[in-house]
Design a protein around this motif. Structure first.
Motif, short mmCIF file in Angstrom:
data_model
loop_
_atom_site.label_atom_id
_atom_site.label_comp_id
_atom_site.label_asym_id
_atom_site.label_seq_id
_atom_site.Cartn_x
_atom_site.Cartn_y
_atom_site.Cartn_z
N CYS A 1 0.81 -1.22 0.00
CA CYS A 1 0.00 0.00 0.00
C CYS A 1 0.84 1.26 0.00
CB CYS A 1 -1.00 0.01 1.16
SG CYS A 1 -0.33 0.34 2.77
N GLY A 2 0.36 2.20 -0.79
CA GLY A 2 1.01 3.50 -0.87
C GLY A 2 -0.04 4.58 -0.71
N ASP B 1 -3.27 4.18 -0.48
CA ASP B 1 -4.34 3.79 0.42
C ASP B 1 -3.76 3.42 1.78
OD1 ASP B 1 -6.58 2.84 1.64
OD2 ASP B 1 -7.11 1.41 0.06
N GLY C 1 -4.85 3.48 4.70
CA GLY C 1 -5.68 2.74 5.66
C GLY C 1 -5.28 1.28 5.76
N MET C 2 -4.58 0.79 4.75
CA MET C 2 -4.23 -0.63 4.69
C MET C 2 -2.89 -0.97 5.36
SD MET C 2 -5.33 -1.17 0.72
CE MET C 2 -4.73 -2.84 0.45
N ARG D 1 -3.18 -4.69 -8.60
CA ARG D 1 -2.89 -3.81 -7.48
C ARG D 1 -4.18 -3.23 -6.88
NH1 ARG D 1 1.34 -2.28 -4.01
NH2 ARG D 1 1.16 -0.07 -3.49
N GLN E 1 -5.83 -0.50 -4.32
CA GLN E 1 -5.70 0.71 -3.50
C GLN E 1 -7.00 1.47 -3.59
OE1 GLN E 1 -2.12 1.98 -2.04
NE2 GLN E 1 -2.59 -0.21 -2.08
N GLN F 1 -10.19 -5.90 0.76
CA GLN F 1 -9.83 -4.74 1.57
C GLN F 1 -9.83 -3.46 0.73
OE1 GLN F 1 -6.04 -4.96 3.54
NE2 GLN F 1 -6.61 -3.45 5.09
#
Lengths: 601, 601
Positions: free
Chosen positions: A170-171, A173, A175-176, B321, B323, B336
């Protein structure tokens, strides 16, 4: 080897003449920034960058950083010594608060210097640059104890700082994220997890590195509302400021990248590292955005910086390299061929670059002034106005500025023909280094959504209305001048395109938010075009007044007016095309499902 | 590691359905190209490129070429063996004349295969690619003896070929070359001089290299009218075709470049090398243009090829990917996060790429058909029409195709976010490799001037009028169909912008040729936009007919119609903005003298 001269005359023009920095002398911090002091800082800063940092740029690219088995990282030859000189001269302290050892000068000066650093050596500039980002978060959210412990040595550049957000999965986003922070009995937290793409994450240039790390405490919400910010020093720091034991954070590897080879982009492994909460638990995102907004402006400056240094080298090459003859007849009949500078297509690329870099420089320095005014302007109304404008324009400076910066750097490489493709000439490096700025600190797609999805709508559209008003007022004002009027009218049309695009969003995006997403990139570019046009109108006005007053430097001011005219001719027309694309909406853009994108054999 | 699948379905669609190649079966060479044969060549060729060449692309980039002290050059691991396979399968013989061992198939098939080769491994593809350029010059200008001596082994790829034009001080302006050719008693010439940027100039993949070299004979005019073309084999060739002694041409060094590392870009030192005149003395430029025009089309295909392979990998990444969430609500609530494919700004970049690559593929294959028809069409009128159209469109295919190819490759790298900047993912290589195509075989500025300064005016504008007519006819035809009519109308407007720009040139460029130079780049892009729009209209028509007829592959044809619509929405608007820039003329562009470009301190 490519060369670099800091464009100090232009920076002084913008700061002293266009922004009239000395006119703010009654605000705190500005009193010291007299024209004399400003000129000295700009000139000395430019000299330092050209003489100390620029000579290490190409060798830094070729050598890159080396990670050793113990996780330590060696920066390219000369970087450590240059950073020593940087530290000793106090360049990092320029716009930092006096309370923690800074000089308390306006951000305008810090930004001007940052451009020179980044043009001279972008990979090097990221070490103090990231430190500034970390400093801004601690200043805003750190406890008094944290500030006293870390800030003086970070501001003095004895230590550097980093921002640890991204993880392998994750970048954007955040929240992950999975990095964990377990509370310990002593009030600290035990940090465990893997962070990637950490610029300046490990190096040999400072005795300590202060990592600011996003992590999740036990039971935190499974979203961006559940992330907290921690300060995690590479070496623990005693209450007396002494360096203590090594903390549990190690560089696992460094990335092999397209560019910025001189900066160590690290995978950092946290294994029960000791960290301390910065600000409130689960409020890490807000603290992160403080770092991020500062960093985004800095990245916008990088777009400018690579375009500028590439432009300077392209000008030199165009004047030196001889091929063919001017279309209007030999310019230098005695020579075997004319310099390629005579060819209109070469001139087009150079003028595009000149119009972008000078306009973008004005925008960045104007933006830095808004950062100052947000905190220091006299009235609440002025502070709010500055805050709204810089909030609105931060994604434009980052997104438009780096898209165009890369394009300009690429075109400057093109001026060199085949030689541009050979690493020895250095033009490839400018392009490769410029490329990252479109990606990090939020990709330019994220910037576009920040602008259109958040900033446009904030406070009922107050920020965009304020923008339309300041630009509109300057247009109305310029219409009274014969030289400026045609430019003002051209800009008014482009502003009209932006207003129409804004209206289209208002009328269509509520019913289908994909319309907003499909047009956000275009909107960001329309706004970039209009904003630089506005800067050019302001610069042309100042230049026009200087010409009318007579006096020195006539050619400089004439160049400003001519380039403003070029900008209106050659940049503004895109606003209309972009509006038409935006108004096409998301229908054909989202029409196909994923099967239609598969390559059929 | 990045992956590649040859887009054979699309190539077959264009060749069989849009171009209807089988409909030309009554022309020489076309009779063999039945649908079955075409499909087999496309499918097998695609498979070969994906399976043999693509796996060597990234390793070739990382390893590069190595020059040894004796001047020999080693290509990256696996290249030699892959070229053996290439040779054994006879891929280089596809569109070459049967007289010299070729298969005599239409160039359309050769071009389709060339795209696959270049997508799979551009650096590799240049070895046979340059050979093709050299073959075309010998075919057109060589003596029967020269043809018999060199062509069979070049066409079989036992030997490769090169083009030696550039010298350290001149590239575009070939009148300035200094390489000398002294006539010898035996009818040969002694060649002495230095050539640079010689792609595939030295390597270990073939037993001989046939250099075609521009040089000046004693007393030749000091301009492009004084250059002659010579054939200079690396090893002299006996009358029986046997390999003889080493000739006096040595690789002095290889360049360190931004990309195409797997191709050896050589400095070649000629020191009394034995060469033979090709064609007439002082007529080398015409011979050179034969090589060059073939090479320019091949470079246009490279623009397509890097965009295509970058696109394929970006699609895969966007589907993988995760996000954030779709703006319209979670697409996959159980996960998620959603795949980034749901985000309109990601889709915008993918659709831009899809619209470009498929449109550009259609244009390249249509262009290859014109090359065939130039020689093989039944009537003089048809041959002349094809010759005019491909002459006109060669600079557009090269210039617009590679500008957009680079832009698309860059955007596909952007889809990867931070991972796109890491070499491991391979996206950086596509961008770095794509970059050269804008530069070599005449920079895109040279292409723009070729288009506007030469091709537009030729034969009183006959070529551009022919272009307007064929496009106009297709627009008129499409207006009768409900689905196609809105696209045809949009294209008609863009064509109107091009016509207006053409008229503006006619009315203004005579009085000031700088107006032409200042607008040439914009004109080339307008024409690229219109031409791809024309291809999309043609593809949409064929797809629409297939959908109306029912039958298989409905999703494929629906994708064509939807992408055509996207193209009209998102590409055509730029034509108007470019026209406005062009009509701004050269006044503000040429206003400043060289002092105004100096960086003032």
């Amino acid at each position: 080897m490519p060369s670099y001269t800091a464009p100090t005359r232009d920076a002084r023009f913008i700061i002293n003449e266009m922004l009239d920095l000395a006119g703010y002398a009654d605000l705190p911090g500005f009193e010291a920034a007299s024209v004399d002091v400003t000129d000295a800082v700009i000139n000395e800063g430019g000299k330092f960058c050209a003489e100390v940092l620029a000579p290490l740029n190409q060798s830094g690219d070729q050598e890159g950083c080396t990670r050793h088995e113990d996780g330590s990282v060696t920066t390219p030859k000369g970087f450590k010594e240059a950073f020593d000189q940087f530290r000793e001269a106090g360049w990092g302290t320029l716009s930092q608060p006096e309370e923690f050892g800074g000089q308390g000068m306006p951000h305008v000066l810090g930004f001007a210097f940052e451009e020179f650093v980044s043009s001279a050596n972008q990979a090097f500039g990221m070490y103090p640059g990231l430190t500034n980002g970390a400093v801004s978060a601690l200043l805003a959210k750190g406890s008094q104890e944290q500030k006293e412990k870390y800030l003086p040595k970070m501001i003095s550049n004895e230590w550097t700082g980093t921002m640890n957000l991204t993880e392998p999965h994750c970048g954007t986003d955040l929240g992950m994220i999975r990095t964990k922070a377990e509370p310990q009995a002593d009030g600290s937290y035990s940090i465990t997890g893997t962070k990637i793409f950490i610029s300046a994450g490990e190096h040999d240039m400072a005795e300590n590195i202060i990592h600011l790390v996003l992590a999740k405490t036990p039971g935190a919400p499974d979203s961006s509302k559940g992330i907290s910010l921690f300060v995690v020093p590479k070496f623990l720091v005693g209450d007396d400021g002494s360096i203590g034991e090594r903390n549990g954070v190690v560089c696992g590897s460094i990335e092999h990248k397209m560019g910025i080879h001189g900066n160590a982009t690290c995978v950092l492994n946290y294994d029960g590292a000791k960290g301390w909460l910065v600000g409130e638990e689960n409020k890490g995102l807000a603290a992160m955005f403080i770092m991020m907004n500062a960093a985004r402006l800095g990245v916008g400056v990088q777009g400018l910086s690579q375009a500028e240094v590439a432009y300077q080298n392209a000008v030199a090459y165009a004047l030196d390299r001889r091929q063919g003859r001017a279309l209007t007849g030999p310019a230098e009949p005695e020579a075997q061929a004319d310099p390629i500078f005579v060819h209109p297509d070469v001139r087009r690329m150079l003028m595009d670059a000149k119009a972008f870099t000078e306009g973008m420089r004005a925008l960045c320095l104007w933006g830095a002034l808004q950062v100052d005014l947000t905190h220091k302007a006299k009235t609440e109304e002025e502070r709010e106005q500055a805050d709204m404008l810089i909030g609105l324009l931060t994604p434009v400076i980052k997104g438009y500025g780096t898209d165009k910066g890369y394009e300009v750097a690429t075109n400057m490489q093109q001026v060199f023909g085949g030689h541009g493709y050979i690493e020895e000439w250095g033009m490839s490096q400018f392009v490769r280094d410029a490329r990252i700025a479109q990606i990090y600190e939020g990709t330019n797609g994220v910037q576009a959504m920040d602008l259109c999805g958040r900033k446009l709508a904030q406070k009922g559209g107050a920020a965009i209305q304020a923008f339309f008003k300041v630009v509109g007022d300057d247009i109305a004002d310029a219409k009274g001048d014969n030289t400026l009027a045609p430019m003002a009218e051209a800009l008014e049309k482009a502003l009209g395109q932006q207003q129409a695009a804004t209206m289209w969003f208002m009328q269509n995006a509520m019913q289908n938010p994909n319309h907003l997403g499909a047009g956000a990139h275009h909107y960001m570019h329309i706004m970039g075009i209009v904003t630089l046009g506005w800067m050019w109108l302001r610069m042309a006005k100042v230049a026009q007044a200087a010409l009318a007053a007579g006096g020195e430097d006539k050619a400089f001011y004439e160049g400003k007016v001519a380039t403003a005219r070029y900008y209106m001719d050659r940049y503004l027309p895109d606003a209309g095309a972009l509006r038409r694309k935006l108004e096409a909406g998301s229908e054909s853009l989202m029409a196909l499902d994923e099967d239609a994108f598969a390559t059929a054999a």
